[in-house]
Scaffold this motif. Structure first.
Motif, short mmCIF file in Angstrom:
data_model
loop_
_atom_site.label_atom_id
_atom_site.label_comp_id
_atom_site.label_asym_id
_atom_site.label_seq_id
_atom_site.Cartn_x
_atom_site.Cartn_y
_atom_site.Cartn_z
N SER A 1 0.83 -1.21 0.00
CA SER A 1 0.00 0.00 0.00
C SER A 1 0.86 1.26 0.00
N ILE A 2 2.00 1.22 0.69
CA ILE A 2 2.91 2.37 0.70
C ILE A 2 3.45 2.60 -0.71
N PHE A 3 3.85 1.52 -1.37
CA PHE A 3 4.41 1.64 -2.72
C PHE A 3 3.39 2.26 -3.68
N PHE A 4 2.15 1.78 -3.62
CA PHE A 4 1.13 2.33 -4.51
C PHE A 4 0.76 3.75 -4.13
N HIS A 5 0.68 4.05 -2.84
CA HIS A 5 0.28 5.38 -2.38
C HIS A 5 1.36 6.42 -2.64
N ASP A 6 2.59 6.09 -2.29
CA ASP A 6 3.67 7.09 -2.31
C ASP A 6 4.50 7.10 -3.60
N VAL A 7 4.35 6.08 -4.43
CA VAL A 7 5.15 6.02 -5.65
C VAL A 7 4.28 5.90 -6.91
N VAL A 8 3.51 4.82 -6.99
CA VAL A 8 2.78 4.54 -8.24
C VAL A 8 1.74 5.61 -8.55
N ILE A 9 0.79 5.83 -7.64
CA ILE A 9 -0.29 6.79 -7.92
C ILE A 9 0.24 8.22 -7.84
N LYS A 10 1.15 8.46 -6.93
CA LYS A 10 1.61 9.83 -6.69
C LYS A 10 2.57 10.32 -7.77
N TYR A 11 3.48 9.45 -8.24
CA TYR A 11 4.54 9.91 -9.14
C TYR A 11 4.67 9.16 -10.46
N PHE A 12 4.34 7.86 -10.49
CA PHE A 12 4.68 7.04 -11.65
C PHE A 12 4.15 7.62 -12.96
N PHE A 13 2.85 7.89 -13.01
CA PHE A 13 2.26 8.37 -14.26
C PHE A 13 2.76 9.77 -14.61
N LEU A 14 2.98 10.59 -13.60
CA LEU A 14 3.51 11.94 -13.85
C LEU A 14 4.89 11.86 -14.49
N VAL A 15 5.74 10.99 -13.95
CA VAL A 15 7.11 10.86 -14.45
C VAL A 15 7.11 10.30 -15.87
#
Length: 222
Positions: free
Chosen positions: A158-172
């Motif tokens: 949940s941390i990975f999806f909350h703090d990386v995937v949803i927060k930054y992945f698509f933006l990057v």
């Protein structure tokens, strides 16, 4: 109580600066040399390209000086001023056309290098941010300094999806393909979070709602 938009924004900014600093350090220490070595004769190509750019800039400066002199000599004669402007525009076009032809042999190699640099920073950012948030179990430096904490079903996934995937992945990903589209997506996501955190009952970001998590105010030493 849920943390406010400003606290969360500052927290994210602190973590962004920290992670980008690490990625930049890795790039300076070894990444840049590694990527340059992927381009045959990179130093020769880059030096030649920079010399051509310097020559173009010098030519542009020279014709602008000539243009200013022509305008000054024209005095109040509007026809002469117009002629000077037209001559300047034509000279600019000639220089740009010649410059484009001159750099064409080097453009493909250097464009590939700079695109690789963008991918290096993009992938490096996601990897370092992922390791950073998982290693700290979401208790990042930014959150500690702003005294906020991620709560709910907190686990590595949940941390990975909350703090990386949803927060930054698509933006990057979008930003690495098109900086303009990336900036537009950043503004849009920023606006959505601002509205959700300030004008809805739950006071939560979109990723909080999707993962049924919250970011709450807390004290030091948590």
């Amino acid at each position: 109580m849920n943390a406010g938009f400003l606290k969360r924004a500052v927290s994210s900014l602190i973590d962004l600066i920290l992670v980008f600093a690490v990625v930049a350090l890795v790039f300076i220490v070894g990444g840049r040399t590694l990527l340059q070595n992927q381009v045959d004769h990179f130093d020769v190509i880059n030096d030649a390209y920079n010399e051509l750019r310097a020559a173009r800039d010098a030519d542009m400066a020279a014709i602008y000086t000539d243009y200013e002199a022509a305008v000054e000599l024209a005095g109040s004669d509007e026809d002469l001023k117009t002629q000077a402007q037209n001559d300047y525009v034509v000279a600019q076009a000639i220089i740009e056309s010649q410059h484009a032809a001159d750099i064409a042999p080097y453009d493909a190699a250097l464009t590939g290098y700079y695109m690789t640099c963008i991918y290096f920073f993009s992938v490096g950012f996601l990897i370092i941010m992922g390791v950073y948030t998982l290693a700290t179990h979401s208790k990042t430096l930014g959150r500690r300094l702003m005294q906020i904490q991620l709560t709910g079903p907190v686990n590595l996934m949940s941390i990975f999806f909350h703090d990386v995937v949803i927060k930054y992945f698509f933006l990057v990903i979008v930003f690495s393909v098109s900086p303009y589209a990336g900036l537009a997506l950043i503004v849009l996501s920023f606006a959505i979070d601002f509205i959700l955190m300030n004008f809805t009952k739950r006071k939560a970001a979109l990723r909080d709602i999707l993962l049924k998590m919250e970011v709450v105010k807390t004290g030091y030493g948590y």
